[in-house]
Motif scaffolding. Structure first.
Motif, PDB file in Angstrom:
ATOM      1  N   ALA A  54       0.826  -1.207   0.000  1.00  0.00           N
ATOM      2  CA  ALA A  54       0.000   0.000   0.000  1.00  0.00           C
ATOM      3  C   ALA A  54       0.861   1.258   0.000  1.00  0.00           C
ATOM      4  CB  ALA A  54      -0.936  -0.008   1.206  1.00  0.00           C
ATOM      5  N   VAL A  55       1.856   1.296   0.874  1.00  0.00           N
ATOM      6  CA  VAL A  55       2.696   2.494   0.978  1.00  0.00           C
ATOM      7  C   VAL A  55       3.494   2.704  -0.306  1.00  0.00           C
ATOM      8  CG1 VAL A  55       4.674   3.480   2.200  1.00  0.00           C
ATOM      9  CG2 VAL A  55       2.808   2.446   3.486  1.00  0.00           C
ATOM     10  N   MET A  56       4.156   1.662  -0.771  1.00  0.00           N
ATOM     11  CA  MET A  56       4.963   1.798  -1.989  1.00  0.00           C
ATOM     12  C   MET A  56       4.089   1.980  -3.231  1.00  0.00           C
ATOM     13  SD  MET A  56       8.051   1.910  -1.262  1.00  0.00           S
ATOM     14  CE  MET A  56       9.195   1.539   0.020  1.00  0.00           C
ATOM     15  N   GLY A  57       2.871   1.431  -3.217  1.00  0.00           N
ATOM     16  CA  GLY A  57       1.965   1.623  -4.341  1.00  0.00           C
ATOM     17  C   GLY A  57       1.525   3.074  -4.472  1.00  0.00           C
ATOM     18  N   VAL A  58       1.207   3.686  -3.331  1.00  0.00           N
ATOM     19  CA  VAL A  58       0.844   5.106  -3.364  1.00  0.00           C
ATOM     20  C   VAL A  58       2.052   5.938  -3.785  1.00  0.00           C
ATOM     21  CG1 VAL A  58       0.160   7.057  -1.907  1.00  0.00           C
ATOM     22  CG2 VAL A  58      -1.037   4.880  -1.728  1.00  0.00           C
ATOM     23  N   TRP A  59       3.220   5.586  -3.262  1.00  0.00           N
ATOM     24  CA  TRP A  59       4.440   6.315  -3.643  1.00  0.00           C
ATOM     25  C   TRP A  59       4.723   6.153  -5.141  1.00  0.00           C
ATOM     26  CZ3 TRP A  59       7.275   9.983  -1.607  1.00  0.00           C
ATOM     27  CH2 TRP A  59       8.539  10.231  -2.138  1.00  0.00           C
ATOM     28  N   ASN A  60       4.461   4.979  -5.662  1.00  0.00           N
ATOM     29  CA  ASN A  60       4.696   4.698  -7.074  1.00  0.00           C
ATOM     30  C   ASN A  60       3.733   5.473  -7.978  1.00  0.00           C
ATOM     31  OD1 ASN A  60       6.368   3.374  -8.864  1.00  0.00           O
ATOM     32  ND2 ASN A  60       5.066   1.564  -9.004  1.00  0.00           N
ATOM     33  N   CYS A  61       2.566   5.830  -7.451  1.00  0.00           N
ATOM     34  CA  CYS A  61       1.585   6.578  -8.248  1.00  0.00           C
ATOM     35  C   CYS A  61       1.950   8.046  -8.408  1.00  0.00           C
ATOM     36  CB  CYS A  61       0.197   6.454  -7.620  1.00  0.00           C
ATOM     37  SG  CYS A  61      -0.552   4.847  -7.890  1.00  0.00           S
ATOM     38  N   VAL A  62       2.895   8.524  -7.626  1.00  0.00           N
ATOM     39  CA  VAL A  62       3.290   9.935  -7.702  1.00  0.00           C
ATOM     40  C   VAL A  62       4.325  10.076  -8.812  1.00  0.00           C
ATOM     41  CG1 VAL A  62       4.191  11.905  -6.412  1.00  0.00           C
ATOM     42  CG2 VAL A  62       2.846  10.161  -5.248  1.00  0.00           C
ATOM     43  N   THR A  63       3.865  10.049 -10.040  1.00  0.00           N
ATOM     44  CA  THR A  63       4.731  10.141 -11.216  1.00  0.00           C
ATOM     45  C   THR A  63       3.885  10.510 -12.419  1.00  0.00           C
ATOM     46  OG1 THR A  63       6.382   8.960 -12.537  1.00  0.00           O
ATOM     47  CG2 THR A  63       4.506   7.692 -11.769  1.00  0.00           C
ATOM     48  N   VAL A  64       4.538  10.723 -13.552  1.00  0.00           N
ATOM     49  CA  VAL A  64       3.799  11.008 -14.778  1.00  0.00           C
ATOM     50  C   VAL A  64       3.840   9.828 -15.750  1.00  0.00           C
ATOM     51  CG1 VAL A  64       4.108  13.492 -14.633  1.00  0.00           C
ATOM     52  CG2 VAL A  64       5.831  12.130 -15.790  1.00  0.00           C
ATOM     53  N   HIS A  65       4.580   8.784 -15.415  1.00  0.00           N
ATOM     54  CA  HIS A  65       4.671   7.615 -16.290  1.00  0.00           C
ATOM     55  C   HIS A  65       3.463   6.705 -16.070  1.00  0.00           C
ATOM     56  CE1 HIS A  65       8.712   8.716 -17.424  1.00  0.00           C
ATOM     57  NE2 HIS A  65       9.043   8.820 -16.138  1.00  0.00           N
ATOM     58  N   PRO A  66       2.726   6.409 -17.126  1.00  0.00           N
ATOM     59  CA  PRO A  66       1.502   5.622 -16.963  1.00  0.00           C
ATOM     60  C   PRO A  66       1.745   4.200 -16.455  1.00  0.00           C
ATOM     61  CG  PRO A  66       1.813   6.277 -19.272  1.00  0.00           C
ATOM     62  CD  PRO A  66       2.918   6.871 -18.489  1.00  0.00           C
TER      63      PRO A  66
END
Length: 169
Positions: free
Chosen positions: A40-52
């Protein structure tokens, strides 16, 4: 028997027949909780980007965390209506089925977007799947039955070769 006792009886019988001890079952549940938190934590962190692809991997990691929480610790999701039904079904699953589910769900984001966050975020969830996979192999045999098996194997090999220790020309 009340309806609650009847519903608990198959779950108890299924958990006893899978051969997992109580402490190993707790290790698997704790691993699933830690894996869910890391996903959950790393997934949310991974969503903070512009790469789809990173966003897709992050969303998948959050969904993996939700599945881990619902399957292993349904009391964390007590306000989700279907959580108890899913948890009951997950309790009836065999360990190898849980291993395939958890390892498969943990590997998909890594293949989708290979990065540090996807590797570390899914590592504990994958390790939980490995623990369930090891549980499906069964308990380790004791030394006495292993020695008996080796002695039986040696006797069978001698019988096939046509020689025995009792008959000497």
């Amino acid at each position: 028997m009340s309806s609650e006792e009847e519903a608990a009886a198959p779950t108890k019988a299924a958990s006893e027949e899978d051969g997992m001890s109580w402490w190993y079952r707790w290790i698997c549940k704790i691993g699933a909780v830690l894996g869910g938190i890391s996903c959950a934590v790393m997934g949310v962190w991974n969503c903070v980007t512009v790469h789809p692809l990173n966003i897709a991997a992050g969303v998948w990691m959050v969904l993996t965390a939700c599945v881990l929480f619902i399957c292993e610790v349904p009391f964390c999701c007590q306000f989700v209506e279907f959580a108890n039904a899913v948890a009951d079904r997950a309790d009836r699953m065999r360990p190898w089925q849980k291993a395939l589910l958890y390892c498969g769900m943990a590997l998909f984001p890594v293949f989708l977007s290979l990065s540090i966050t996807t590797l570390f975020g899914n590592a504990i969830a994958f390790a939980t799947g490995v623990l369930y996979g090891l549980a499906s192999l069964g308990k380790k045999g004791d030394a006495v039955s292993y020695a008996r098996l080796q002695h039986q194997k040696q006797a069978d090999e001698e019988k096939l070769a046509g020689t025995t220790d009792a008959v000497a020309p």
